[in-house]
Design an enzyme around this catalytic site. Structure first.
Site, mmCIF file in Angstrom:
data_model
loop_
_atom_site.group_PDB
_atom_site.id
_atom_site.type_symbol
_atom_site.label_atom_id
_atom_site.label_comp_id
_atom_site.label_asym_id
_atom_site.label_seq_id
_atom_site.Cartn_x
_atom_site.Cartn_y
_atom_site.Cartn_z
ATOM 1 N N GLY A 11 38.954 34.446 34.261
ATOM 2 C CA GLY A 11 37.946 33.647 33.564
ATOM 3 C C GLY A 11 37.732 32.244 34.117
ATOM 4 C CB SER A 12 38.766 30.430 37.192
ATOM 5 O OG SER A 12 38.154 31.099 38.258
ATOM 6 C CG ASN A 13 33.635 32.064 38.767
ATOM 7 O OD1 ASN A 13 32.970 31.227 39.375
ATOM 8 N ND2 ASN A 13 34.506 32.870 39.351
ATOM 9 C CE LYS A 63 28.384 55.821 32.288
ATOM 10 N NZ LYS A 63 27.739 56.145 33.543
ATOM 11 C CG MET A 88 36.445 43.412 38.272
ATOM 12 S SD MET A 88 35.428 42.902 39.675
ATOM 13 C CE MET A 88 36.519 41.771 40.517
ATOM 14 C CB ILE A 91 25.031 46.370 35.037
ATOM 15 C CG1 ILE A 91 25.908 45.123 35.156
ATOM 16 C CG2 ILE A 91 24.046 46.241 33.886
ATOM 17 C CD1 ILE A 91 26.762 44.813 33.941
ATOM 18 C CG HIS A 107 31.065 39.822 45.744
ATOM 19 N ND1 HIS A 107 31.936 40.651 45.064
ATOM 20 C CD2 HIS A 107 31.304 40.012 47.062
ATOM 21 C CE1 HIS A 107 32.662 41.322 45.944
ATOM 22 N NE2 HIS A 107 32.291 40.952 47.161
HETATM 23 C C1 GAR Z 1 35.729 35.785 41.227
HETATM 24 O O1 GAR Z 1 36.205 35.461 42.499
HETATM 25 C C2 GAR Z 1 34.440 36.561 41.321
HETATM 26 O O2 GAR Z 1 33.616 36.151 42.369
HETATM 27 C C3 GAR Z 1 34.951 37.955 41.558
HETATM 28 O O3 GAR Z 1 36.022 38.067 40.661
HETATM 29 C C4 GAR Z 1 36.648 36.790 40.540
HETATM 30 C C5 GAR Z 1 36.815 36.482 39.083
HETATM 31 O O4 GAR Z 1 37.577 35.332 38.910
HETATM 32 N N1 GAR Z 1 33.941 38.923 41.336
HETATM 33 C C6 GAR Z 1 33.836 40.041 42.045
HETATM 34 O O5 GAR Z 1 34.619 40.374 42.911
HETATM 35 C C7 GAR Z 1 32.625 40.912 41.704
HETATM 36 N N2 GAR Z 1 32.582 42.030 42.554
HETATM 37 P P1 GAR Z 1 37.583 34.585 37.527
HETATM 38 O O6 GAR Z 1 37.928 35.646 36.483
HETATM 39 O O7 GAR Z 1 38.659 33.570 37.650
HETATM 40 O O8 GAR Z 1 36.225 33.995 37.311
#
Ligand code: GAR
Length: 314
Positions: A11-13, A63, A88, A91, A107
């Site tokens: 969840g850092s983003n 589903k 992950m 959609i 990504h």
């Molecule tokens: C991030 O690096 C994001 O870009 C990646 O998962 C990580 C989530 O980090 N997304 C993918 O790989 C999508 N295919 P976070 O949970 O700390 O935000």
């Protein structure tokens, strides 16, 4: 704009978006979080008093019931856009139909390279000299869809440093991309929202485009260079001969069409990102062969400010 975040992990983003929103750097409000499992993103939501929902696909025998519930929960937040932040899952197309061009993903690679899980490590293992981050509109394929923003990172000496640099970049870039999308200037071929103007007099209503455009009526420029050039509705067929547009009775329409395309371009603000959704295979609009006049003039004029889609790509 009301933002709903989908996440599956750390969840850092999500946290970076929340911080940017509370500082006013992100010009939108985060109204909720949807997760497909228990994860740290939920702890961040709790700490920040953001409403959240957990929807585990494995809890549903059918589903279809899972998808219905996903659509219903998503709708309960009334989002304008949905941001995938480490979500992950693919959609479902039913959700894409509900929110055309409103679902965005980040990504950690220069797509189309290194799709899927562990993209940073994939790039490291491949020994590339540079990698980066991509923000893109989501379609029904994994880590695919029209790219909104892409930035590079030179690969440093260790994987840990690379991961750190990529995440720092992600946290800034997601905010920048969302601000761009929330302030897009949209250009759409009129026939794609059902206006009866094509040369055969029929229309090409695309429900997804219609839905998308309706949400943005005020910033949207609906265009038909042929009608603007006074060719009539329906017009007679136009052939492309050595890059010139020639009517069936042999009249060269290129210059008049160029002038109308120029008029359209003059209506586009100087500083905005432009999303053009244009009728394909058309002598005036068409994105692919025969490439239309408007497309080539938009490309030349807007360069990096142009996001381009044809009706089959939305
Ligand atoms: C991030 O690096 C994001 O870009 C990646 O998962 C990580 C989530 O980090 N997304 C993918 O790989 C999508 N295919 P976070 O949970 O700390 O935000």
């Amino acid at each position: 704009m009301r933002i709903l975040v989908f996440a599956s992990g750390r969840g850092s983003n999500f946290e970076a978006l929340l911080n940017a929103s509370s500082r006013g750097v992100l010009k939108s409000k985060i109204v909720g979080l949807v997760c497909d499992r228990d994860c740290n993103a939920i702890e961040i939501a709790k700490k920040n008093k953001i409403p959240f929902s957990i929807l585990r696909p494995k809890d549903y025998a059918e589903k279809n019931n899972y998808i219905k519930e996903l659509i219903s929960i998503t709708g309960s937040y009334s989002p304008d856009i949905i941001l995938l932040a480490g979500y992950m899952r693919i959609i479902p197309s039913e959700l894409l139909d509900e929110y055309p061009l409103k679902i965005i993903n980040i990504h950690p690679s220069l797509l189309p390279l290194f799709k899927g899980k562990d993209a940073i490590k994939q790039a490291w293992d491949a020994g590339v000299k540079e990698t980066g981050v991509t923000v893109h509109f989501v379609n029904d394929r994994m880590d695919d869809g029209l790219i909104i923003l892409q930035k590079k990172v030179a690969v440093p000496n260790s994987l840990e440093e690379l991961e750190h640099e990529i995440h720092v970049l992600e946290h800034k870039m997601y905010v920048e991309a969302v601000n761009l999308v929330s302030d897009l200037f949209i250009v759409v071929s009129k026939c794609l929202i059902g206006e009866n103007i094509r040369y055969d007099g029929s229309n090409k209503l695309s429900k997804r485009i219609y839905k998308y455009v309706n949400g943005y009526r005020t910033e949207c420029l609906l265009v038909c260079p042929e009608v603007l050039a006074g060719l009539g509705v329906p017009r007679s067929k136009i052939n492309i001969i050595n890059t010139r547009l020639i009517s069936e009775d042999g009249v060269d329409l290129t210059d008049v069409m160029k002038r109308t395309c120029k008029d359209i371009i003059e209506k586009i603000p100087q500083n905005k990102m432009v999303l053009a959704i244009l009728k394909d295979k058309s002598p005036s609009c068409g994105k692919t062969e025969p490439q239309g006049l408007l497309v080539s003039m938009l490309r030349e004029h807007l360069k990096d400010r142009l996001l381009l889609l044809s009706e089959t790509e939305i």
